[in-house]
Design an enzyme around this catalytic site. Structure first.
Site, PDB file in Angstrom:
ATOM      1  N   GLY A 201       0.912  -1.318   0.118  1.00 22.52           N
ATOM      2  CA  GLY A 201      -0.285  -0.290   0.100  1.00 22.52           C
ATOM      3  C   GLY A 201       0.908   1.779  -0.401  1.00 22.52           C
ATOM      4  CG  ASP A 202       2.759   4.829   1.633  1.00 29.15           C
ATOM      5  OD1 ASP A 202       3.367   5.117   0.898  1.00 29.15           O
ATOM      6  OD2 ASP A 202       3.820   5.173   3.012  1.00 29.15           O
ATOM      7  CG  PHE A 203       7.530  -1.209  -1.580  1.00 27.23           C
ATOM      8  CD1 PHE A 203       7.497  -2.656  -1.048  1.00 27.23           C
ATOM      9  CD2 PHE A 203       8.183  -1.523  -2.865  1.00 27.23           C
ATOM     10  CE1 PHE A 203       8.625  -2.551  -0.888  1.00 27.23           C
ATOM     11  CE2 PHE A 203       8.879  -2.348  -2.445  1.00 27.23           C
ATOM     12  CZ  PHE A 203       9.732  -3.364  -1.501  1.00 27.23           C
TER      13      PHE A 203
END
Length: 305
Positions: A201-203
């Site tokens: 999701g927030d890589f």
């Protein structure tokens, strides 16, 4: 060293500013209760506080600590419970240390999530590597994090796109067509997706740290269910300033998307679409936090697509 008295624990200014900008209705009460909550969790987990990381997280207080029984180093992370942070324990449990930081304990209160994590080398993010090497390591790690899920199986995690934000055309009137395109693209991509994976999701390079039991491990997921191109799009936006500042920026952007799509066997058109969506999402978040130069950077990246 015993747990600090609540008044002795200092909340980083960065956390105060970022959480107030992102969640103004909840921020004041949560920040006021935070020192006492951290002190209580140190006692519950039989930990000694080493130091609070500054700046730490944008929605979390992050502290180095160690267990009193065997002196094992650990990280205590206390987050405001929001849609972004609510499902971090579920993702870390699913990964069980495979490609991600290991979850040692999880505890929820009505307003907070408390995680005890293995300690990584916070001073050595993947961003410390040159971009080609960092991207190689990142794609290898991201491939390990993606867990396939049945298309029809129910799941408690949110799906992509979470919710399309309103388009504030008054703030950036010149970008109104781009914002509308991003909203329509997100709707079309979500409706036509043919795969379901557990996503980080927030890589990005800043959310990957050096470790002892593996060269690199991911941290700080904002997990959701969706297609791989959505996750890969956030990585495509990493170091956007360098890419946009290079000669022939649109061509450089297209080359990056081509290389990433090829490396992870992701459809390039869908990656391009989700990258547009996520660039606009980041721009809107930056505008909401009064970071206009950052917003303009992501809008320029979106325009280069």
């Amino acid at each position: 060293m015993s747990a600090p008295a609540p008044g002795q624990l200092t909340v980083p200014d960065w956390l105060t500013r970022s959480i107030t900008a992102a969640h103004p209705a909840e921020a004041a009460a949560w920040l006021a209760d935070l020192p006492a909550l951290v002190t209580a969790q140190l006692t519950r987990l039989d930990l000694t506080l080493d130091r609070v990381l500054d700046p730490g997280g944008s929605l979390s207080l992050v502290a180095y600590a160690h267990r009193n029984d065997d002196l094992t180093p650990a990280v205590l992370k206390v987050s405001l419970r929001t849609p972004e942070t609510a499902h971090e324990p579920e993702a870390l449990t699913a990964w069980a240390g495979r490609g991600a930081v290991l979850l040692l304990d999880a505890h929820r209160t009505p307003t907070s999530g408390v995680l005890l994590l293995e300690r990584l080398h916070g001073e050595i993010p993947l961003r410390s590597l040159a971009e080609p090497k960092a991207m190689l390591e990142a794609t290898s790690l991201l491939h390990r994090l993606w867990l396939p899920l049945p298309l029809t199986a129910p799941h408690a995690l949110p799906t992509t796109p979470p919710t399309a934000p309103p388009v504030p055309t008054a703030a950036v009137p010149e970008a109104a067509p781009l914002l509308t395109e991003a909203r329509d693209t997100a709707t079309a991509l979500a409706a036509s997706a043919t795969e379901r994976f557990l996503l980080h999701g927030d890589f990005h390079h800043g959310n990957v740290l050096a470790a002892d039991r593996a060269p690199w491990l991911a941290i700080a997921p904002r997990p959701l269910i969706g297609e791989r191109a959505y996750d890969l799009a956030r990585l495509a936006l990493d170091r956007a300033d360098t890419l946009i500042g290079s000669p022939g920026a649109p061509a450089a952007v297209r080359r990056r998307l081509h290389r990433l799509a090829e490396a992870l066997d992701v459809d390039r058109d869908r990656l391009r679409g989700w990258t547009l969506v996520r660039a606009v999402d980041l721009a809107l978040a930056a505008l909401a936090a009064n970071r206009r130069p950052e917003a303009e950077l992501y809008l320029e990246f979106a325009g280069a697509l």
